[in-house]
Every structure is written in C-alpha cells, then in structure tokens.
Write a protein that holds these residues in place. Structure first.
Motif, PDB file in Angstrom:
ATOM      1  N   MET A   1       9.629  18.019  30.977  1.00  0.00           N
ATOM      2  CA  MET A   1       9.450  20.017  30.606  1.00  0.00           C
ATOM      3  C   MET A   1       8.107  19.553  29.647  1.00  0.00           C
ATOM      4  N   ALA A   2       7.935  18.333  28.905  1.00  0.00           N
ATOM      5  CA  ALA A   2       6.735  18.523  28.035  1.00  0.00           C
ATOM      6  C   ALA A   2       4.942  18.336  29.214  1.00  0.00           C
TER       7      ALA A   2
ATOM      8  N   HIS B   1       7.136  23.572  22.807  1.00  0.00           N
ATOM      9  CA  HIS B   1       6.742  22.754  23.812  1.00  0.00           C
ATOM     10  C   HIS B   1       5.746  22.227  22.479  1.00  0.00           C
TER      11      HIS B   1
ATOM     12  N   ARG C   1       5.050  19.612  32.020  1.00  0.00           N
ATOM     13  CA  ARG C   1       5.029  21.299  32.852  1.00  0.00           C
ATOM     14  C   ARG C   1       4.461  21.988  31.957  1.00  0.00           C
ATOM     15  N   SER C   2       5.532  22.035  30.504  1.00  0.00           N
ATOM     16  CA  SER C   2       4.910  23.212  29.422  1.00  0.00           C
ATOM     17  C   SER C   2       3.249  22.750  29.146  1.00  0.00           C
ATOM     18  N   GLN C   3       3.295  21.791  29.441  1.00  0.00           N
ATOM     19  CA  GLN C   3       1.500  21.553  29.035  1.00  0.00           C
ATOM     20  C   GLN C   3       0.824  21.901  30.388  1.00  0.00           C
TER      21      GLN C   3
ATOM     22  N   LEU D   1       5.291  30.507  29.081  1.00  0.00           N
ATOM     23  CA  LEU D   1       6.459  29.273  28.508  1.00  0.00           C
ATOM     24  C   LEU D   1       7.774  29.481  28.989  1.00  0.00           C
TER      25      LEU D   1
ATOM     26  N   VAL E   1       9.617  28.899  32.049  1.00  0.00           N
ATOM     27  CA  VAL E   1      10.095  27.240  32.213  1.00  0.00           C
ATOM     28  C   VAL E   1      11.312  26.465  31.904  1.00  0.00           C
TER      29      VAL E   1
ATOM     30  N   VAL F   1       1.339  24.700  31.895  1.00  0.00           N
ATOM     31  CA  VAL F   1       1.390  26.226  31.749  1.00  0.00           C
ATOM     32  C   VAL F   1       0.147  26.626  30.222  1.00  0.00           C
ATOM     33  N   VAL F   2       0.097  25.846  28.994  1.00  0.00           N
ATOM     34  CA  VAL F   2      -0.065  26.085  28.179  1.00  0.00           C
ATOM     35  C   VAL F   2      -2.198  26.232  28.379  1.00  0.00           C
TER      36      VAL F   2
ATOM     37  N   MET G   1      10.982  27.721  27.694  1.00  0.00           N
ATOM     38  CA  MET G   1      10.716  26.689  26.919  1.00  0.00           C
ATOM     39  C   MET G   1       9.740  28.308  26.129  1.00  0.00           C
ATOM     40  N   THR G   2       9.116  27.761  24.198  1.00  0.00           N
ATOM     41  CA  THR G   2       8.795  28.194  23.054  1.00  0.00           C
ATOM     42  C   THR G   2       7.648  27.572  23.106  1.00  0.00           C
TER      43      THR G   2
END
Length: 167
Positions: free
Chosen positions: A112-113, A49, A115-117, A39, A42, A119-120, A44-45
C-alpha cells in the motif's frame, strides 16, 4: 467551506507587493485537498501514508513518527488504529527499548505504501507540471531555502497563529 480562489485575481504583476502568506496558504490548501482526494481513491489518507512511509524507512516509535508527521498524540493513535484494522501496520515492542512501541508495516502495508507513494508522486508531478519547465526547479529550490532557512521554525506570538488545517 468557502473557496479562496475569488480572492486571487491571478495577476501578480498588478500587485505592488504580492501577499506571500495568501499565496503559500492557498496553494498549500489546494494541494492538500487534491492529495486527499487522490489518496482516498486507494483507501488512504495523507496521515496514513506518512505513517507507513516513515515506519518503512527505519524502526520508529509512534512518538517519533508523530513528530515527523506533525501529528498530535490522539491523531497518531487514531491513524495507527486504522492502519492496524486494515492489516497494514501493527504496534510491536521496540528491539532497543521494551517500553517503547514501534510501528511495524505488514507486507500488505508495504504494498500500500508503494501504491500511495505513486499517488503522492503523481499529484506532485501534476502540480509542478502546471508550471513552465524552467520554473519548476526554481520553485523547489526557493521553497527548500525558505523551509531550511528563514521559515524553518515557527516563532512564539502573544496572539498565537492558527496552524493550517491538516487533511
């Protein structure tokens, strides 16, 4: 910080009774570190996220999201402050309770959510992908049964139990 890896010999069959606490703690810790590193790529933490994703699902107050994300009040305030500063979210009055403040995700925050999702999802897929295919649904079902059943709620202990460090 010391590594937990040397404590695990790698062969469960050699143990008359595998240490479930260690196995869950260790794998959870390593998964959190991998998630944090991914995270961070990108910007984020895991907490950021969580706030974005939960705020996008429905109108929620800071308190509601803090409870879902298992964050204390101070951590939640710091996290939302960072999201606001980055232009990803903002605090707004609730439509149903003017005393309450909701977290509204901006268009940039919604992007961003996503993108971060991704990643998760990738980190989770990598972890599960390290298992034989036939064991993946078994692991998920077993953990779900524990999380919804016997290990759903913590119990009070006179000595207290340290919570796992959050990333």
């Amino acid at each position: 910080m010391t590594s937990l890896a040397p404590a695990f010999s790698g062969d469960i069959a050699d143990c008359p009774s595998p240490d479930l606490s260690f196995l869950l703690d260790h794998t959870s810790h390593v998964l959190r570190t991998r998630m944090a590193a991914a995270l961070a790529e990108v910007g984020m933490t895991a907490r950021m996220h969580c706030v974005l994703v939960k705020a996008l699902e429905e109108e929620r107050t800071q308190i509601q999201i803090a409870e879902i994300g298992d964050m204390d009040k101070t951590t939640m305030v710091v996290t939302v402050d960072a999201l606001e500063q980055a232009g990803l979210a903002e605090r707004r009055p609730s439509a149903t309770d003017r005393r309450a403040r909701i977290i509204a995700v901006t268009d940039a925050g919604a992007e961003m959510a996503k993108r971060s999702q991704a990643v998760v999802d990738r980190v989770h897929a990598e972890a599960l992908g390290s298992l034989p295919e036939e064991l993946r649904p078994v692991l998920l079902e077993a953990l779900t049964l524990l999380a919804r059943g016997h290990l759903a709620e913590p119990v009070e202990s006179p000595a207290g139990a340290r919570r796992a460090r959050q990333v």
